[in-house]
Motif scaffolding. Structure first.
Motif, mmCIF file in Angstrom:
data_model
loop_
_atom_site.group_PDB
_atom_site.id
_atom_site.type_symbol
_atom_site.label_atom_id
_atom_site.label_comp_id
_atom_site.label_asym_id
_atom_site.label_seq_id
_atom_site.Cartn_x
_atom_site.Cartn_y
_atom_site.Cartn_z
ATOM 1 N N PRO A 288 0.812 -1.227 0.000
ATOM 2 C CA PRO A 288 0.000 0.000 0.000
ATOM 3 C C PRO A 288 0.839 1.268 0.000
ATOM 4 N N ILE A 289 2.140 1.154 0.265
ATOM 5 C CA ILE A 289 3.024 2.318 0.162
ATOM 6 C C ILE A 289 3.323 2.614 -1.303
ATOM 7 N N ASP A 290 3.333 1.586 -2.128
ATOM 8 C CA ASP A 290 3.619 1.742 -3.544
ATOM 9 C C ASP A 290 2.611 0.921 -4.353
ATOM 10 N N PRO A 291 1.345 1.348 -4.375
ATOM 11 C CA PRO A 291 0.317 0.565 -5.077
ATOM 12 C C PRO A 291 0.567 0.542 -6.575
ATOM 13 N N PRO A 292 0.098 -0.487 -7.256
ATOM 14 C CA PRO A 292 0.309 -0.574 -8.704
ATOM 15 C C PRO A 292 -0.486 0.493 -9.446
ATOM 16 N N PRO A 293 -0.044 0.871 -10.649
ATOM 17 C CA PRO A 293 -0.812 1.850 -11.439
ATOM 18 C C PRO A 293 -2.105 1.236 -11.946
ATOM 19 N N GLY A 294 -3.027 2.100 -12.337
ATOM 20 C CA GLY A 294 -4.294 1.611 -12.852
ATOM 21 C C GLY A 294 -5.121 0.971 -11.763
ATOM 22 N N CYS A 295 -5.767 -0.149 -12.081
ATOM 23 C CA CYS A 295 -6.561 -0.881 -11.098
ATOM 24 C C CYS A 295 -5.628 -1.570 -10.112
ATOM 25 N N ALA A 296 -5.855 -1.357 -8.814
ATOM 26 C CA ALA A 296 -4.975 -1.934 -7.801
ATOM 27 C C ALA A 296 -5.008 -3.455 -7.802
ATOM 28 N N PHE A 297 -6.087 -4.047 -8.326
ATOM 29 C CA PHE A 297 -6.233 -5.499 -8.303
ATOM 30 C C PHE A 297 -5.654 -6.166 -9.554
ATOM 31 N N HIS A 298 -5.260 -5.386 -10.555
ATOM 32 C CA HIS A 298 -4.917 -5.989 -11.841
ATOM 33 C C HIS A 298 -3.744 -6.978 -11.777
ATOM 34 N N PRO A 299 -2.734 -6.817 -10.869
ATOM 35 C CA PRO A 299 -1.666 -7.822 -10.851
ATOM 36 C C PRO A 299 -2.139 -9.214 -10.423
ATOM 37 N N ARG A 300 -3.311 -9.296 -9.777
ATOM 38 C CA ARG A 300 -3.819 -10.584 -9.289
ATOM 39 C C ARG A 300 -5.060 -11.044 -10.054
ATOM 40 N N CYS A 301 -5.511 -10.264 -11.005
ATOM 41 C CA CYS A 301 -6.825 -10.503 -11.608
ATOM 42 C C CYS A 301 -6.734 -11.389 -12.851
ATOM 43 N N PRO A 302 -7.534 -12.446 -12.914
ATOM 44 C CA PRO A 302 -7.528 -13.309 -14.106
ATOM 45 C C PRO A 302 -8.210 -12.680 -15.312
ATOM 46 N N LEU A 303 -8.929 -11.568 -15.125
ATOM 47 C CA LEU A 303 -9.622 -10.909 -16.232
ATOM 48 C C LEU A 303 -8.883 -9.675 -16.735
ATOM 49 N N ALA A 304 -7.720 -9.379 -16.175
ATOM 50 C CA ALA A 304 -7.015 -8.134 -16.490
ATOM 51 C C ALA A 304 -6.611 -8.079 -17.965
ATOM 52 N N PHE A 305 -6.695 -6.878 -18.544
ATOM 53 C CA PHE A 305 -6.213 -6.631 -19.905
ATOM 54 C C PHE A 305 -5.507 -5.282 -19.899
ATOM 55 N N GLY A 306 -5.090 -4.811 -21.050
ATOM 56 C CA GLY A 306 -4.213 -3.649 -21.124
ATOM 57 C C GLY A 306 -4.696 -2.418 -20.393
ATOM 58 N N ARG A 307 -5.950 -2.104 -20.520
ATOM 59 C CA ARG A 307 -6.491 -0.887 -19.906
ATOM 60 C C ARG A 307 -6.381 -0.920 -18.388
ATOM 61 N N CYS A 308 -6.426 -2.119 -17.801
ATOM 62 C CA CYS A 308 -6.454 -2.252 -16.341
ATOM 63 C C CYS A 308 -5.182 -1.722 -15.687
ATOM 64 N N SER A 309 -4.037 -1.870 -16.354
ATOM 65 C CA SER A 309 -2.780 -1.408 -15.773
ATOM 66 C C SER A 309 -2.497 0.061 -16.065
ATOM 67 N N ALA A 310 -3.312 0.671 -16.916
ATOM 68 C CA ALA A 310 -3.077 2.058 -17.311
ATOM 69 C C ALA A 310 -4.076 3.035 -16.718
ATOM 70 N N GLU A 311 -5.284 2.587 -16.432
ATOM 71 C CA GLU A 311 -6.363 3.493 -16.008
ATOM 72 C C GLU A 311 -7.108 2.901 -14.822
ATOM 73 N N ALA A 312 -7.211 3.666 -13.753
ATOM 74 C CA ALA A 312 -7.936 3.208 -12.565
ATOM 75 C C ALA A 312 -9.436 3.267 -12.827
ATOM 76 N N PRO A 313 -10.155 2.163 -12.618
ATOM 77 C CA PRO A 313 -11.608 2.176 -12.838
ATOM 78 C C PRO A 313 -12.319 2.924 -11.718
ATOM 79 N N ARG A 314 -13.466 3.477 -12.015
ATOM 80 C CA ARG A 314 -14.293 4.144 -11.018
ATOM 81 C C ARG A 314 -15.581 3.354 -10.833
#
Length: 333
Positions: A288-314
């Motif tokens: 939590p000191i250095d959260p991932p960019p985009g969606c915080a869950f994307h490094p663990r998510c089986p549904l993640a795609f390109g947009r997830c690491s670039a843009e945080a969902p609302r």
């Protein structure tokens, strides 16, 4: 429930400075090390709670549930955002002081939250004295006796000290203390996690009965999904300080939308041992000191795609509830 919001939380954000002392940072900076560091405990948390409703916050340990609860209770100041209670802004000290009696909190460990040097009667009586809710000593004693009876203890127990009670009885005293100021809203921070399973059921049933009898509104914090299913009308799922899904209780358990919500449900023991697991999350909770960019869950998510690491969902409406997930909102792009 009335459909009228009693509590409105908007954009609550809290960071904690976990930096090393200044001299250590100076030397680390000369060596190319890290400077000031902030831990993200809660970020842009927004939801509302209707009168008479139980709204639950769930998630893994360290996801920010208790931090949000403490900010709503006024025990921790937010870095951003605000809380409105009965349409009044709680950041206004005058309004907060006027409304403080109506907001109470029940803590996780009943023994740690009770003064061991005070009798049960004095513990319960203190808020009544502080808010001037009794007319003399006789009325105060009568009120304490009524509260003990209300939580299914004996009025004679007011002369005992906390160590003379069992864990479940101590939590009943904590509930009686919370009720002594005649609140409308009670924040329950893991109120049964320190109790035996059989006692948990008794306390939860007591809390539901009190809600029906007194018209109480609850914010219920827990990581135990079985408890939440028993208590909550609506549920907010938190991950790394952010809300990722909000839905009614049946919707969360019968048709989870966010991959993290599905992961939480998959982690519940399967008594039938069917082995059915549709979603497979992997990896560790990010720092939590250095959260991932985009969606915080994307490094663990089986549904993640390109947009997830670039843009945080609302949070946005999807499938009849609020979900913060690109894969759910647009089907994976």
């Amino acid at each position: 429930m009335t459909g009228e919001a009693l509590v409105e939380v908007a954009g609550l954000t809290r960071y904690f400075d976990v930096s090393k002392p200044l001299l250590d940072r100076l030397f680390a900076g000369l060596a190319g090390g890290p400077g000031r560091q902030r831990l993200r405990a809660a970020h842009d948390v927004t939801f509302s709670i209707d009168r008479g409703e139980t709204f639950a916050l769930v998630g893994e340990s360290g996801c920010g549930k208790s931090t949000v609860a403490r900010m709503i209770a006024g025990l921790t100041r937010p870095n951003a955002g605000n809380v409105r209670f009965d349409s009044a802004d709680m950041s206004d000290r005058t309004a907060a002081g006027r409304l403080r009696r109506r907001v109470q909190m029940i803590f996780q460990d009943p023994y740690a939250s009770l003064n061991p040097r005070w009798t049960a009667g004095r513990i319960i009586a203190e808020p009544i004295r502080a808010y001037g809710l009794a007319d003399g000593r006789a009325d105060l004693r009568r009120r304490v006796g009524e509260l003990l009876t209300l939580v299914q203890l004996d009025p004679a127990d007011m002369a005992k000290y906390p160590h003379e009670f069992s864990g479940g009885q101590r939590q009943r005293i904590a509930i009686a203390r919370a009720l002594s100021s005649r609140p409308d809203f009670i924040i329950c921070d893991e109120p049964t996690s320190a109790l035996d399973v059989s006692v948990q059921a008794q306390i939860l049933n007591l809390m539901r009965d009190l809600q029906d009898e007194l018209g109480l509104t609850y914010l219920f914090i827990s990581h135990n999904l079985a408890v939440v299913r028993h208590m909550a009308h609506r549920i907010g799922v938190m991950y790394l300080g952010e809300l990722v899904e909000i839905a009614d209780g049946a919707g969360i358990f019968d048709d989870p939308k966010h991959p993290y919500t599905q992961m939480l449900l998959d982690a519940v023991p399967d008594p039938d041992m069917t082995g059915d697991r549709e979603m497979k999350a992997f990896g560790e909770v990010p720092n939590p000191i250095d959260p991932p960019p985009g969606c915080a869950f994307h490094p663990r998510c089986p549904l993640a795609f390109g947009r997830c690491s670039a843009e945080a969902p609302r949070l946005a409406t999807a499938g009849g509830r609020l979900v913060a997930c690109h894969a759910v909102s647009d089907g994976g792009g």
